[in-house]
Scaffold this motif. Structure first.
Motif, short mmCIF file in Angstrom:
data_model
loop_
_atom_site.label_atom_id
_atom_site.label_comp_id
_atom_site.label_asym_id
_atom_site.label_seq_id
_atom_site.Cartn_x
_atom_site.Cartn_y
_atom_site.Cartn_z
N GLY A 101 0.82 -1.21 0.00
CA GLY A 101 0.00 0.00 0.00
C GLY A 101 0.86 1.26 0.00
N MET A 102 1.91 1.21 0.79
CA MET A 102 2.80 2.37 0.86
C MET A 102 3.48 2.61 -0.48
SD MET A 102 3.33 3.43 4.16
CE MET A 102 3.88 2.76 5.69
N ILE A 103 4.02 1.56 -1.04
CA ILE A 103 4.70 1.71 -2.34
C ILE A 103 3.76 2.37 -3.33
CG2 ILE A 103 5.67 0.47 -4.30
CD1 ILE A 103 6.69 -1.63 -2.42
N GLU A 104 2.54 1.86 -3.38
CA GLU A 104 1.58 2.39 -4.35
C GLU A 104 1.24 3.85 -4.06
OE1 GLU A 104 -1.84 -0.01 -4.91
OE2 GLU A 104 -0.69 -1.53 -5.96
N SER A 105 1.03 4.16 -2.79
CA SER A 105 0.61 5.53 -2.50
C SER A 105 1.74 6.51 -2.75
CB SER A 105 0.06 5.64 -1.09
OG SER A 105 1.07 5.92 -0.18
N PHE A 106 2.97 6.09 -2.49
CA PHE A 106 4.08 6.99 -2.77
C PHE A 106 4.22 7.23 -4.28
CE2 PHE A 106 6.53 8.58 0.75
CZ PHE A 106 5.98 7.90 1.82
N ILE A 107 4.06 6.17 -5.02
CA ILE A 107 4.12 6.32 -6.48
C ILE A 107 3.03 7.27 -6.93
CG2 ILE A 107 3.85 5.16 -8.69
CD1 ILE A 107 4.95 2.66 -7.41
N GLN A 108 1.83 7.05 -6.40
CA GLN A 108 0.69 7.87 -6.79
C GLN A 108 0.93 9.33 -6.43
OE1 GLN A 108 -2.42 6.35 -7.90
NE2 GLN A 108 -2.95 8.44 -8.47
N GLN A 109 1.44 9.54 -5.25
CA GLN A 109 1.62 10.89 -4.73
C GLN A 109 2.73 11.64 -5.46
OE1 GLN A 109 0.35 13.75 -2.85
NE2 GLN A 109 -0.07 12.16 -1.33
N PHE A 110 3.82 10.95 -5.76
CA PHE A 110 4.99 11.67 -6.24
C PHE A 110 5.31 11.45 -7.71
CE2 PHE A 110 6.20 13.61 -2.41
CZ PHE A 110 5.91 12.74 -1.37
N THR A 111 4.77 10.44 -8.30
CA THR A 111 5.02 10.29 -9.75
C THR A 111 3.70 9.98 -10.44
OG1 THR A 111 5.43 7.93 -9.60
CG2 THR A 111 7.33 9.38 -9.37
N ASN A 112 3.75 9.19 -11.46
CA ASN A 112 2.58 8.92 -12.26
C ASN A 112 1.84 7.68 -11.78
OD1 ASN A 112 0.73 8.32 -14.30
ND2 ASN A 112 2.03 9.34 -15.82
N GLY A 113 0.55 7.80 -11.57
CA GLY A 113 -0.25 6.67 -11.09
C GLY A 113 -0.15 5.46 -12.00
N LYS A 114 0.10 5.69 -13.29
CA LYS A 114 0.13 4.55 -14.20
C LYS A 114 1.35 3.66 -13.96
CE LYS A 114 -2.88 5.92 -17.84
NZ LYS A 114 -3.01 7.40 -17.65
N LEU A 115 2.31 4.18 -13.20
CA LEU A 115 3.50 3.38 -12.96
C LEU A 115 3.29 2.36 -11.86
CD1 LEU A 115 6.30 6.07 -13.22
CD2 LEU A 115 6.04 4.07 -14.65
N ILE A 116 2.13 2.43 -11.23
CA ILE A 116 1.89 1.56 -10.07
C ILE A 116 2.09 0.10 -10.40
CG2 ILE A 116 0.08 0.65 -8.55
CD1 ILE A 116 -0.93 3.38 -8.15
N ASP A 117 1.46 -0.38 -11.47
CA ASP A 117 1.58 -1.81 -11.78
C ASP A 117 3.00 -2.25 -12.06
OD1 ASP A 117 -1.66 -2.14 -13.37
OD2 ASP A 117 -0.99 -2.59 -11.35
#
Lengths: 243, 297, 628
Positions: free
Chosen positions: B255-271
């Motif tokens: 969850g943390m990894i995803e939220s940090f990605i979402q917050q600081f870079t592009n949400g599409k990079l989550i997967d």
């Protein structure tokens, strides 16, 4: 013949096309310790597994107090009063000692109260297990693990106790104490079927003995008759190849 | 900046709760059967959809709707064990269950898709309203979502209940025994087949509860099963299979990894990044962060 | 061969296959003239699927890796062509080659990362590949053209021309798949799927061949993905979705995993299904997907061998499944009981096969192993002289198999060294096998549903010199080697006395013959030293005599052999020197006569006081110590 609590007759068992047991017949009298001896690969473990319902029987019969066990599952057979102390460690290393004992007591009827009572009985007999009851079973030494394994089987309050090579991998002094426990169980009136490679310890403890070689019973009798018999030594070290 | 980071942390934990719950269900089944139920995510979805349909479309009180959904999903789970898993365990390959549970996953998700798109509103999604009347509050710029916090609380409770069950009840001990040593447990008279079924039932019950609880957060979406099981599996694997604490920890980490990605870079990079994180963790610590015995995954 | 053998195992092409091939070619030629435009489109799509499914069959069916990400590779293939055209103005032929190269590279890279994981993890991770690929495409809109996608070069092919091209490509792909599966590489894949331990013991690195299989599958999926846009001139992400991955896997499974015709049958059936559904039942996408799910579940649960497998069973192609053949096997076993082959001739045959052989010297010193805190072997030393048969005996649990596992690389020792002919022996099991260590196992590890011939051939294969590609392309040197391999395998079967059961499934042979097969396979690798783990266990007297004859013959040819067994008399008869283990240490070493009368040895076996010095040894771990 004394009261036969367990009777195996003409047992033929095979694994995928090849027979491991070729018509084995042994019996266990109530309150006695009968030992099955023989070299490795002779079929001793297969015999115990067949009694316990873990291996399919091609031919023959196994009767517990007259009731046939053939075709029944291991869970049902355990419920009828047979408990097995397996070869090797036979315990569940990631659980506590008390947890292990509870698993061993699975076939017990009567709910939590009876289980508690049985635990008290077992802890009474094995005080070291009581001291360590919250510790993980994986931390036990070889001898302690073997005692736990036997204690687990006792939790089921079985009519017949099957032991598969209890001396395996243990130091001589430890073997003595384990056998002390086994003989005490017999002295108290339990019926014990002991499979053992260590001929000397087995013959000392037993009331009756059989030798199994290549899936057949080749010798039977009282320990006094078999001890020192040259054929016993031969069966282990340099005997006949063909039965 | 600090606010953004704290936000990311909080959202991470909140999101992680969902993944932890899914992971807990997966791990429970695996621990007794060495099988991962590919359809687990779809069971969660099924529960969510059933709950919202019963509740919103048929006016059933939420508690009853939730309970009925859990029961329904439990039945699905038991059926999966009987039909897709038990028969396959005896086959030549040791991995037939992967494809058979995948098949169940497809069947469940497409059935629900068909059911949802058939009626008056032909969408695969349904709106799932919040359980609580307020929509969150802000603490010094940090957003807190009560529905998500609810999920986290439930995840913790489920984990505790599981631990109690596995350590203090006879059935729980039997389940662990089967996981430790299947043949050894059979030798002690434990009915291995029945215990396997029990583990599926418990796993499905967890899935059912998950579905009810995460509804307001994920909304009901017939196609969400595959993504859920993927995330749940990543969480479980990162945390360490088959550890229960691992499932909790892994979920939060993911969850943390995803939220940090979402917050600081592009949400599409989550997967891509989540996947990369999984591969990275497993190559360094093959047994996950709370790692245990030999090669499991 | 006398048994009802199946000739395809030897690589020859059966007349039936030729007829089918001719008919298929005729059908392909005629098709565009007899079907409607839409139907032509459908079968062109079907041929495209065949290309991808053939690769997936190699990966899923033969290598046993369940990959659910084929659509991602098809997407990469399609976009590669599009990008090559958009960026560099490259035409179709070069673009397709580029696509295949890119997909192979990506396939290898992802395989290196993912194949280390367990089977379920691989399935889940590959399922996510499509998400990742789609995300990457969406993020690099400038190159990939965003939701519009990219145009691909005009090809100028008519519908019929396109059909011929793609059907032709599919045929070529299928033929290459055929030659690959029938090659030593294909056999190595099967072995790796069934038992990585077996594969390693034959010198195959299971991970290496699986990565290769993954790359092949990625390349073929990429090719299919590259050819697809030819049909409509455009590539974008909506052409490639999860249901495509599912469909392709289903084609492999439904058709019949690891069968030759499976991919084609699966592709044909599953291309027809949506066609029927759309046209007859006026269907939309969802119900089709539901049908796929039901098909997948029922196939895996009810008929795991797929349509082709079921057809084969129904036609009684597998000799050992019919009642008649079971009787024959029994008759053969009885015959074997009465009298085996002439030992002198056998010895000569084995010598001829092994020549020139120089048995190696093996020296192990200071070998110590602990499982956790439990010591299992303590400072064990043993030496096998060149050409010697060295016995290793000891009571149950004394560490003999653990020692063997250390020597053969299946277990890492915490201390000590092993030297083979003076060179230090280290590394993986596969590496040690290639260095000349061959071994058998306590329970023979055989490919149960393959014939005895095929099983033994994997041992002969270990000596091949031609590269895998040479076999796939049927280069003359490879074909020569393949013929030689067949002849050598036949000779080995005769030499160990198994020529009468060569065509039977190994899983149906009696244990004595299974043992001989495993020993023969190990010897066929022409090892420097042969390690035998309880080969006589469970054998009848007659079978033990046959085994003894084979071992003596190998000894006469100069092979070094380390023999573990519990039949002490058998060991005493056969061996030049014997070492005795007890409780993880060596308690005696010497000639058979010395061992026979050694008091410590007798004590160790029959109980009583042990000769071992330390008394408090914790127990041995459970059986099955092999660490794959």
């Amino acid at each position: 013949m004394a009261d036969e609590v367990l009777a195996v007759h003409g047992l033929r068992v095979g694994y995928g096309g090849a027979d491991v047991l070729h018509g084995v017949s042994v019996s266990l009298a109530r309150g006695e310790l009968t030992t099955i001896m023989g070299a490795n690969g002779a079929g001793k473990t297969t015999l115990l597994k067949s009694i316990m319902g873990l291996v399919r029987v091609s031919e023959g019969d196994i009767r517990l107090q007259g009731e046939s066990l053939v075709g029944k599952g291991s869970s049902e057979i355990a419920g009828l009063g047979v408990a097995l102390v397996p070869e090797g460690r036979g315990i569940f290393p990631s659980q506590s000692i008390e947890s292990n004992l509870c698993v061993g007591g699975w076939p017990l009827r009567g709910g939590r109260k009876v289980q508690r009572a049985m635990l008290t009985v077992v802890y009474d007999r094995f005080s070291t297990l009581y001291d360590r009851r919250t510790r993980k079973a994986g931390t036990l030494s070889g001898g302690e693990a073997r005692l736990l394994s036997i204690a687990m089987a006792l939790m089921a309050d079985p009519i017949v106790l099957l032991l598969d090579e209890p001396s395996l991998g243990l130091a001589p002094l430890v073997i003595e104490s384990v056998f002390g426990v086994i003989e005490a169980l017999r002295d108290e009136g339990r019926s014990v079927l002991l499979v053992e490679q260590n001929a000397e310890m087995a013959l000392r403890a037993a009331d009756a003995a059989h030798i199994v070689h290549l899936g057949r019973v080749t010798m039977s009798g009282k320990p006094s008759e078999l001890a020192g018999h040259p054929d016993v030594q031969a069966a282990y070290l340099g005997g006949r190849v063909d039965p | 900046m600090i606010v953004r980071m704290v936000n990311a942390l909080v959202v991470g934990v909140e999101q992680g709760g969902i993944y932890s719950l899914v992971a807990l269900g997966l791990v429970t089944v695996y621990s007794a059967t060495n099988v991962f139920n590919f359809a687990h995510g779809d069971l969660v979805m099924a529960s969510t959809v059933l709950t919202v349909v019963l509740w919103r479309s048929f006016g059933v009180p939420i508690v009853l709707a939730g309970a009925a959904s859990v029961v329904g999903v439990v039945v699905l789970g038991a059926l999966t064990e009987r039909i897709a898993v038990r028969p396959v365990l005896g086959h030549d390959t040791s991995t037939g269950w992967i494809l058979s549970t995948f098949g169940v996953s497809i069947i469940v998700s497409t059935s629900f898709t068909i059911a949802l798109t058939n009626g008056t509103s032909p969408s695969t999604q349904r709106f799932f309203p919040s359980y609580l009347p307020f929509h969150g509050w802000s603490l010094g710029g940090v957003l807190l979502d009560p529905n998500k916090l609810f999920v986290v609380v439930v995840a913790a409770i489920v984990a505790v209940l599981l631990v109690v069950f596995l350590r203090r009840t006879n059935y729980g001990r039997a389940l662990r025994a089967v996981a430790d040593d299947r043949e050894g447990a059979a030798m002690r008279g434990v009915p291995v087949a029945r215990i396997s079924l029990l583990s599926f039932v418990i796993g499905a019950a967890i899935a059912g509860v998950t579905g009810v609880v995460v509804g307001p957060v994920t909304q009901a979406d017939a196609g969400s099963g595959a993504a859920l099981v993927l995330k749940g599996f990543i969480a479980a694997a990162v945390g360490g299979i088959p550890s229960i604490e691992g499932a909790l920890v892994g979920g939060v980490v993911l969850g943390m990894i995803e939220s940090f990605i979402q917050q600081f870079t592009n949400g599409k990079l989550i997967d891509p990044i989540s996947l990369a994180a999984l591969l990275l963790v497993l190559s360094i610590r093959p047994n996950g962060l709370m790692g245990q015995r030999g090669r499991i995954v | 061969m006398t048994g009802p053998a199946s000739a395809p195992q030897k690589g020859a092409v059966r007349p039936g296959t030729l007829v089918v091939g001719v008919l298929a070619a005729a059908a392909v030629a005629v098709a565009p003239h007899v079907v409607s435009r839409f139907e032509l489109y459908t079968i062109t799509l079907g041929a495209l699927y065949v290309i991808a499914v053939v690769g997936l069959n190699i990966l899923v069916g033969h290598a046993g890796v369940i990959s659910l990400g084929t659509a991602a590779f098809a997407m990469v293939g399609g976009y590669s062509v599009g990008i090559a055209h958009a960026q560099w103005g490259v035409g179709y032929p070069l673009g397709s080659v580029f696509a295949v190269i890119v997909c192979t590279a990506v396939g290898v890279a992802t395989a290196l990362a993912a194949l280390r994981l367990g089977a379920f993890a691989i399935a889940v991770v590959t399922l996510a590949y499509l998400n990742v690929a789609t995300a990457i495409v969406t993020l690099t809109t400038s190159i990939t053209g965003g939701p519009e996608g990219l145009r691909v070069p005009r090809t100028g092919f008519s519908d019929a021309g396109l059909w011929y091209l793609i059907a032709g490509a599919a045929a070529v792909a299928w033929v290459l798949h055929f030659t690959t599966v029938r090659s030593p590489f294909g056999r190595a894949l099967n072995a790796s799927r069934l038992s990585p331990v077996l594969a390693s013991s034959l010198g195959v690195r299971p991970m290496g061949v699986k990565i290769a299989a993954f790359a092949i599958s990625a390349a073929l999926a990429g090719l299919a993905g590259a050819l697809y846009p030819m049909i409509n001139g455009r590539v974008n992400t909506s052409n490639f979705d999860v249901s495509l991955s599912i469909l392709l896997v289903l084609m492999v499974v439904l058709g019949g995993q690891a069968t030759m015709a499976g991919p084609v049958v699966g592709a044909a059936v599953l291309t027809a299904v949506p066609y029927v559904l759309t046209h007859v039942f006026k269907e939309n996408g969802n119900r089709t997907a539901l049908v796929y799910g039901i098909f997948l579940l029922s196939t895996v649960v009810l008929f795991p061998s797929g349509l082709v497998g079921m057809a084969t069973t129904l036609l009684h192609r597998h000799p050992s499944r019919s009642h008649r053949s079971a009787g024959r096997l029994g008759a053969i076993a009885e015959e074997a009981e009465r009298g085996a082959s002439d030992p002198i001739e056998q010895s000569a045959q084995i010598s001829a096969l092994l020549e020139p052989t120089q048995g190696a010297r093996l020296e192990a010193a200071g070998i110590s192993v602990s499982f956790g805190k439990v010591p299992v072997l303590e400072g064990v030393a043993l030496r096998v002289q060149p050409g010697e048969v060295h016995g290793l005996i000891g009571p149950n649990g004394s560490g003999k198999t653990t020692f063997l596992n250390c020597l053969s690389g299946f277990l890492r020792a915490q201390g000590g060294k092993v030297m083979l002919d003076g060179e230090s022996l280290a590394g993986t099991a596969a590496g040690r096998a290639r260095a000349g260590i061959a071994r058998t196992f306590q329970q023979p590890i055989l490919e149960a549903s393959a014939s005895a011939f095929a099983n033994l051939q994997t041992g002969v294969d270990a000596n091949r010199k031609s590269r895998a590609l040479a076999y796939v392309l049927r280069v003359p040197s490879a074909r020569r080697e393949a013929r030689l391999s067949v002849a050598t395998t036949d000779q080995w079967l005769r030499a160990v006395g198994l020529d009468d059961v060569a065509g039977y499934e190994a899983g149906h042979l009696p244990p004595g013959k299974q043992r001989l097969l495993e020993v023969g396979r190990a010897m066929a690798t022409r090892p420097k030293i042969l390690l035998l783990d309880e080969p006589a266990a469970g054998l009848t007297g007659q079978e033990i005599r046959q085994l003894e004859a084979v071992i003596r013959a190998a000894q006469a040819a100069g092979m070094s052999i380390l023999l573990i067994d519990h039949h002490v008399d058998f060991v005493l008869r056969l061996c030049d020197r014997i070492t005795v283990f007890a409780a993880g240490s060596v308690i005696a070493s010497g000639s058979p006569d010395e061992i026979r009368s050694d008091a410590a040895v007798i004590d160790a076996y029959l109980g009583g006081r042990r000769a071992a010095s330390n008394g408090g040894l914790p127990p041995q771990p459970a059986r099955g110590e092999i660490d794959g």
